[in-house]
Scaffold this active site. Sequence first.
Site, PDB file in Angstrom:
ATOM      1  N   CYS A   9       0.874  -1.176   0.000  1.00  0.00           N
ATOM      2  CA  CYS A   9       0.000   0.000   0.000  1.00  0.00           C
ATOM      3  C   CYS A   9       0.914   1.229   0.000  1.00  0.00           C
ATOM      4  CB  CYS A   9      -1.004  -0.020   1.155  1.00  0.00           C
ATOM      5  SG  CYS A   9      -0.314   0.188   2.799  1.00  0.00           S
ATOM      6  N   ARG A  15      -3.568  -0.525   5.422  1.00  0.00           N
ATOM      7  CA  ARG A  15      -4.140  -1.605   4.615  1.00  0.00           C
ATOM      8  C   ARG A  15      -3.232  -2.817   4.457  1.00  0.00           C
ATOM      9  NH1 ARG A  15      -5.417   2.035  -0.446  1.00  0.00           N
ATOM     10  NH2 ARG A  15      -3.443   2.900   0.307  1.00  0.00           N
ATOM     11  N   ASP A 114      -7.864   4.152   1.060  1.00  0.00           N
ATOM     12  CA  ASP A 114      -6.944   4.345   2.179  1.00  0.00           C
ATOM     13  C   ASP A 114      -7.692   4.972   3.356  1.00  0.00           C
ATOM     14  OD1 ASP A 114      -4.783   4.723   3.841  1.00  0.00           O
ATOM     15  OD2 ASP A 114      -3.597   5.850   2.377  1.00  0.00           O
TER      16      ASP A 114
END
EC number: 3.1.3.48
Length: 145
Positions: A9, A15, A114
């Site tokens: 990520c 994440r 996000d």
Amino acid sequence: MIKTILVVCIGNICRSPMAQALLRQSLPGVSVISAGIGALSGYPADPSAVEVMAHHGIDISEHRAQQLTGSLVSRADLILVMDGAQKQEIQSRHPAKTGSVFRLGEMEQFDIADPYRKQLTAFEEALEMIQRGVDAWVPRIRALG
């Protein structure tokens, strides 16, 4: 055969650590690592990520962010990212790995937003999407192994 999965990520604090933990839980014989394109190297997982994972019985409090490197990319048999922009960036930096880079939501054609600096509900929603992606990938990974 997939022996090493790299989950990517941006900062490697939200994440990708959540996805890494879920994949490790589902694929105990596979090495699962994570990194960030713009990692906050050395930082722990975001407290909200730690909290939502703890609600699911998974502890990611020991996670420390690391920067995506060529070495990590070259070791990976499969690279799972959160969105199309990350996929394109890795493919452009590492063209030899183009056929190994996929979105976690590739099967159902979704990106994972996000949740960084957002409310806890954003982390819960991200985790739900990550779980959907993991659920889609795990049988395919097992079939190759």
